[in-house]
Design an enzyme around this catalytic site. Structure first.
Site, mmCIF file in Angstrom:
data_model
loop_
_atom_site.group_PDB
_atom_site.id
_atom_site.type_symbol
_atom_site.label_atom_id
_atom_site.label_comp_id
_atom_site.label_asym_id
_atom_site.label_seq_id
_atom_site.Cartn_x
_atom_site.Cartn_y
_atom_site.Cartn_z
ATOM 1 C CG ASN A 156 -2.161 -0.882 0.954
ATOM 2 O OD1 ASN A 156 -3.015 -0.532 0.154
ATOM 3 N ND2 ASN A 156 -2.219 -2.019 1.591
ATOM 4 C CG HIS A 207 -9.935 -3.305 7.909
ATOM 5 N ND1 HIS A 207 -9.083 -3.882 8.835
ATOM 6 C CD2 HIS A 207 -11.002 -4.140 7.797
ATOM 7 C CE1 HIS A 207 -9.617 -5.019 9.272
ATOM 8 N NE2 HIS A 207 -10.764 -5.196 8.650
#
Ligand code: GRF
Length: 208
Positions: free
Chosen positions: A16, A111
């Site tokens: 990420n 998440h």
């Protein structure tokens, strides 16, 4: 518009983080990653940062007497670099109240599920996808949200769904959800850097 100073906290592989680095390099995000901080010495995300000439720090929790002192050290490293936005990109520690209050509505977390499903204490990384498969849900996805004092409970910024296939494994599902994460996180950071996110109670309104 001047670019926003970003600090990224990681604990693992940093895919990420890499998506953010690439998005900034392409000019998609009006921001600059000033520092990457990991609580894990072996986090490959530290290597990714250094390869991109971004300052990368490992801060060892064992050198501090408490979680709050550890957080205060991280806060000190962020604030001395004038960080305005903190991004949790695979960061596996829960932040203290002090940290959250210092950066209220300026901490973004990614998440790998559709919050409020499969989130909170104990739901991280592969455990999330294992729980999704064990439960037998037909749809999962990814969520980007502001961090508040709870675990994965802050106001939701963006979500996108991913269909669960009958023959999915944790690995195949994780890969498909990660692809969505790598799109949603840069999108949310971009909106923040363009000052287009307004938090009203539990809602995040995206302003044009
Ligand atoms: C990702 O699934 C992310 O959603 C979760 O940590 C996992 C690893 O992320 N928070 P990364 O590859 O270290 O960015």
């Amino acid at each position: 518009m001047s670019s926003v100073n970003i600090g990224v906290l990681i604990s693992g592989g940093g895919t990420n983080l890499q998506a953010l680095i690439d998005s900034i390099d392409k000019g998609y995000i009006n921001g600059k990653i000033k520092v990457v901080i990991s609580n894990r010495k072996d986090a490959y995300g530290l290597v990714r940062a250094r390869k991109n000439l971004i300052e990368a720090l490992y801060i060892n929790r064992k050198e501090f007497n408490s979680d709050i002192e550890f957080d205060l050290k991280i806060l000190d490293e962020l604030e001395k670099r004038q960080v305005e936005l903190v991004v949790l990109a695979g960061y596996l520690k829960v932040l203290s109240k002090e940290f959250v209050n210092r950066y209220k509505n300026r901490i973004i977390n990614i998440h790998p599920s559709l919050i409020p499903s499969f989130c909170g204490k104990g739901y991280y990384g592969e455990k999330v996808h294992r729980a999704v498969l064990d439960y037998g849900v037909k749809i999962t996805g990814a969520t980007v949200h502001f961090v508040d004092e709870g675990a994965d409970t802050g106001p939701i910024i963006l979500q996108e769904a991913v269909f669960v296939d009958d023959n999915d494994t944790v690995d195949t599902l994780r890969e498909r959800v990660l692809e969505i994460e790598h799109k949603l996180l840069p999108m949310a950071v971009k909106l923040f850097c363009e000052n287009k996110l307004e938090v009203i109670g539990r809602k995040v309104i995206i302003r044009d």
